[in-house]
Design a protein around this motif. Structure first.
Motif, PDB file in Angstrom:
ATOM      1  N   PHE A 215       0.831  -1.203   0.000  1.00 47.63           N
ATOM      2  CA  PHE A 215       0.000   0.000   0.000  1.00 47.63           C
ATOM      3  C   PHE A 215       0.868   1.257   0.000  1.00 47.63           C
ATOM      4  O   PHE A 215       0.596   2.219  -0.734  1.00 47.63           O
ATOM      5  N   THR A 216       1.934   1.252   0.800  1.00 49.48           N
ATOM      6  CA  THR A 216       2.843   2.397   0.846  1.00 49.48           C
ATOM      7  C   THR A 216       3.508   2.637  -0.494  1.00 49.48           C
ATOM      8  O   THR A 216       3.646   3.780  -0.946  1.00 49.48           O
ATOM      9  N   VAL A 217       3.922   1.546  -1.145  1.00 53.26           N
ATOM     10  CA  VAL A 217       4.571   1.673  -2.457  1.00 53.26           C
ATOM     11  C   VAL A 217       3.598   2.237  -3.492  1.00 53.26           C
ATOM     12  O   VAL A 217       3.967   3.095  -4.303  1.00 53.26           O
ATOM     13  N   VAL A 218       2.351   1.770  -3.469  1.00 53.37           N
ATOM     14  CA  VAL A 218       1.354   2.278  -4.424  1.00 53.37           C
ATOM     15  C   VAL A 218       1.130   3.769  -4.231  1.00 53.37           C
ATOM     16  O   VAL A 218       1.102   4.545  -5.199  1.00 53.37           O
ATOM     17  N   VAL A 219       0.996   4.199  -2.976  1.00 52.52           N
ATOM     18  CA  VAL A 219       0.810   5.629  -2.703  1.00 52.52           C
ATOM     19  C   VAL A 219       2.033   6.424  -3.129  1.00 52.52           C
ATOM     20  O   VAL A 219       1.917   7.503  -3.738  1.00 52.52           O
TER      21      VAL A 219
ATOM     22  N   PRO B 288       4.103  15.070  -9.746  1.00 51.00           N
ATOM     23  CA  PRO B 288       5.155  15.866  -9.085  1.00 51.00           C
ATOM     24  C   PRO B 288       4.623  17.067  -8.318  1.00 51.00           C
ATOM     25  O   PRO B 288       5.158  17.410  -7.252  1.00 51.00           O
ATOM     26  N   PHE B 289       3.591  17.731  -8.829  1.00 57.24           N
ATOM     27  CA  PHE B 289       3.072  18.914  -8.147  1.00 57.24           C
ATOM     28  C   PHE B 289       2.499  18.546  -6.778  1.00 57.24           C
ATOM     29  O   PHE B 289       2.765  19.219  -5.774  1.00 57.24           O
ATOM     30  N   SER B 290       1.728  17.460  -6.720  1.00 54.14           N
ATOM     31  CA  SER B 290       1.175  17.010  -5.450  1.00 54.14           C
ATOM     32  C   SER B 290       2.282  16.575  -4.495  1.00 54.14           C
ATOM     33  O   SER B 290       2.237  16.855  -3.289  1.00 54.14           O
ATOM     34  N   LEU B 291       3.283  15.885  -5.032  1.00 51.53           N
ATOM     35  CA  LEU B 291       4.410  15.454  -4.203  1.00 51.53           C
ATOM     36  C   LEU B 291       5.149  16.659  -3.644  1.00 51.53           C
ATOM     37  O   LEU B 291       5.540  16.683  -2.465  1.00 51.53           O
ATOM     38  N   PHE B 292       5.332  17.689  -4.465  1.00 52.36           N
ATOM     39  CA  PHE B 292       6.009  18.902  -4.018  1.00 52.36           C
ATOM     40  C   PHE B 292       5.233  19.583  -2.897  1.00 52.36           C
ATOM     41  O   PHE B 292       5.817  20.010  -1.887  1.00 52.36           O
ATOM     42  N   LEU B 293       3.910  19.665  -3.038  1.00 54.39           N
ATOM     43  CA  LEU B 293       3.093  20.306  -2.011  1.00 54.39           C
ATOM     44  C   LEU B 293       3.132  19.517  -0.703  1.00 54.39           C
ATOM     45  O   LEU B 293       3.234  20.096   0.390  1.00 54.39           O
ATOM     46  N   LEU B 294       3.062  18.191  -0.800  1.00 56.75           N
ATOM     47  CA  LEU B 294       3.095  17.378   0.417  1.00 56.75           C
ATOM     48  C   LEU B 294       4.452  17.466   1.112  1.00 56.75           C
ATOM     49  O   LEU B 294       4.522  17.522   2.342  1.00 56.75           O
TER      50      LEU B 294
ATOM     51  N   MET C 185      -7.932  21.945  -0.995  1.00 53.95           N
ATOM     52  CA  MET C 185      -8.134  23.034  -1.941  1.00 53.95           C
ATOM     53  C   MET C 185      -7.270  22.893  -3.194  1.00 53.95           C
ATOM     54  O   MET C 185      -7.300  23.745  -4.072  1.00 53.95           O
ATOM     55  N   THR C 186      -6.485  21.839  -3.246  1.00 54.20           N
ATOM     56  CA  THR C 186      -5.694  21.518  -4.437  1.00 54.20           C
ATOM     57  C   THR C 186      -6.035  20.094  -4.859  1.00 54.20           C
ATOM     58  O   THR C 186      -6.938  19.467  -4.299  1.00 54.20           O
ATOM     59  N   ASN C 187      -5.300  19.561  -5.833  1.00 53.75           N
ATOM     60  CA  ASN C 187      -5.560  18.191  -6.272  1.00 53.75           C
ATOM     61  C   ASN C 187      -4.843  17.159  -5.419  1.00 53.75           C
ATOM     62  O   ASN C 187      -4.894  15.962  -5.719  1.00 53.75           O
ATOM     63  N   VAL C 188      -4.177  17.595  -4.342  1.00 51.88           N
ATOM     64  CA  VAL C 188      -3.461  16.659  -3.479  1.00 51.88           C
ATOM     65  C   VAL C 188      -4.431  15.674  -2.839  1.00 51.88           C
ATOM     66  O   VAL C 188      -4.171  14.464  -2.781  1.00 51.88           O
ATOM     67  N   GLY C 189      -5.567  16.191  -2.350  1.00 52.17           N
ATOM     68  CA  GLY C 189      -6.551  15.307  -1.737  1.00 52.17           C
ATOM     69  C   GLY C 189      -7.065  14.262  -2.699  1.00 52.17           C
ATOM     70  O   GLY C 189      -7.177  13.081  -2.346  1.00 52.17           O
ATOM     71  N   ALA C 190      -7.367  14.679  -3.929  1.00 49.22           N
ATOM     72  CA  ALA C 190      -7.855  13.730  -4.931  1.00 49.22           C
ATOM     73  C   ALA C 190      -6.793  12.682  -5.256  1.00 49.22           C
ATOM     74  O   ALA C 190      -7.114  11.494  -5.434  1.00 49.22           O
ATOM     75  N   VAL C 191      -5.540  13.113  -5.341  1.00 49.58           N
ATOM     76  CA  VAL C 191      -4.454  12.174  -5.633  1.00 49.58           C
ATOM     77  C   VAL C 191      -4.305  11.156  -4.503  1.00 49.58           C
ATOM     78  O   VAL C 191      -4.163   9.949  -4.746  1.00 49.58           O
ATOM     79  N   LEU C 192      -4.354  11.619  -3.252  1.00 49.42           N
ATOM     80  CA  LEU C 192      -4.224  10.713  -2.116  1.00 49.42           C
ATOM     81  C   LEU C 192      -5.389   9.729  -2.043  1.00 49.42           C
ATOM     82  O   LEU C 192      -5.197   8.536  -1.766  1.00 49.42           O
TER      83      LEU C 192
END
Length: 207
Positions: free
Chosen positions: A86-90, A98-104, A148-155
């Motif tokens: 599960f960790t590897v998939v996430v 990359p944008f979501s990874l940068f924000l996180l 408020m960004t696409n980070v939530g949707a990606v997660l």
């Protein structure tokens, strides 16, 4: 008569502002060391991966109840392997965004700075914030970044993909030779793998 003068900065005698920089650095290193130790412990305590991908152990479930029983038993047995999977998939999902990874990463860095590396009270616009106010501000910042960004949707999509992969595998993997500890619950929570040990008690394969 002597006049008692007050030092606005010296008022903060305890809390995060009084901790020396060396102790903050040591705490950060200890934090990283604990993460590394837990990760290596999880890898060492996981089941052999060849058992997870053994083709001779796969078969189509006879019914929905059979699939549900297999999922329950496989998750109990391969809980460490599934947690790592599960960790590897996430992680792979975040790397592909990359944008979501940068924000996180930026959000994680902010939390680490505020609660591990920071050695003085937070002052913005000439106002000193209390630790409770800092926690509220960081919580609001986290909500803004995640929802408020696409980070939530990606997660969420990464979590759903990981769960789907695990459920499909677990429903087709026949649990015919599994053993579990008597003193380790089959579903002890997300971090229960930190206390797993060798196996001893057989699990019945009857659904």
């Amino acid at each position: 008569m002597a006049t008692l003068e007050t030092n606005p900065v010296g008022v903060v005698a305890t809390g995060i502002g009084s901790a020396p920089a060396s102790s903050r650095t040591a705490a950060f290193r200890a934090f990283l060391g604990r993460i590394s130790e837990n990760w290596h412990h999880a890898l060492s305590q996981s089941r052999p991966w060849r058992e997870l991908v053994d083709r001779s152990s796969f078969g189509k479930p006879d019914s929905l109840s059979d699939a549900t029983g297999r999922i329950r038993k496989n998750i109990a047995y391969f809980r460490l392997n599934y947690a790592l999977l599960f960790t590897v998939v996430v992680a792979l999902t975040l790397i592909s965004n990359p944008f979501s990874l940068f924000l996180l990463c930026g959000l994680l860095a902010a939390w680490i700075f505020m609660y591990i590396l920071r050695t003085t009270p937070l002052v913005l616009g000439g106002r000193t914030f209390s630790e409770r106010e800092v926690l509220v501000l960081m919580g609001l910042l986290s909500i803004l970044v995640i929802f408020m960004t696409n980070v939530g949707a990606v997660l969420i999509s990464a979590a759903m993909m990981g769960v789907a992969i695990i459920c499909v595998h677990a429903s087709f993997r026949v649990p015919d030779d599994f053993f579990l500890d008597d003193d380790v619950p089959a579903s002890g929570g997300l971090l229960s793998f930190l206390s797993t040990g060798p196996s001893s008690t057989p699990i019945s394969t009857d659904v």
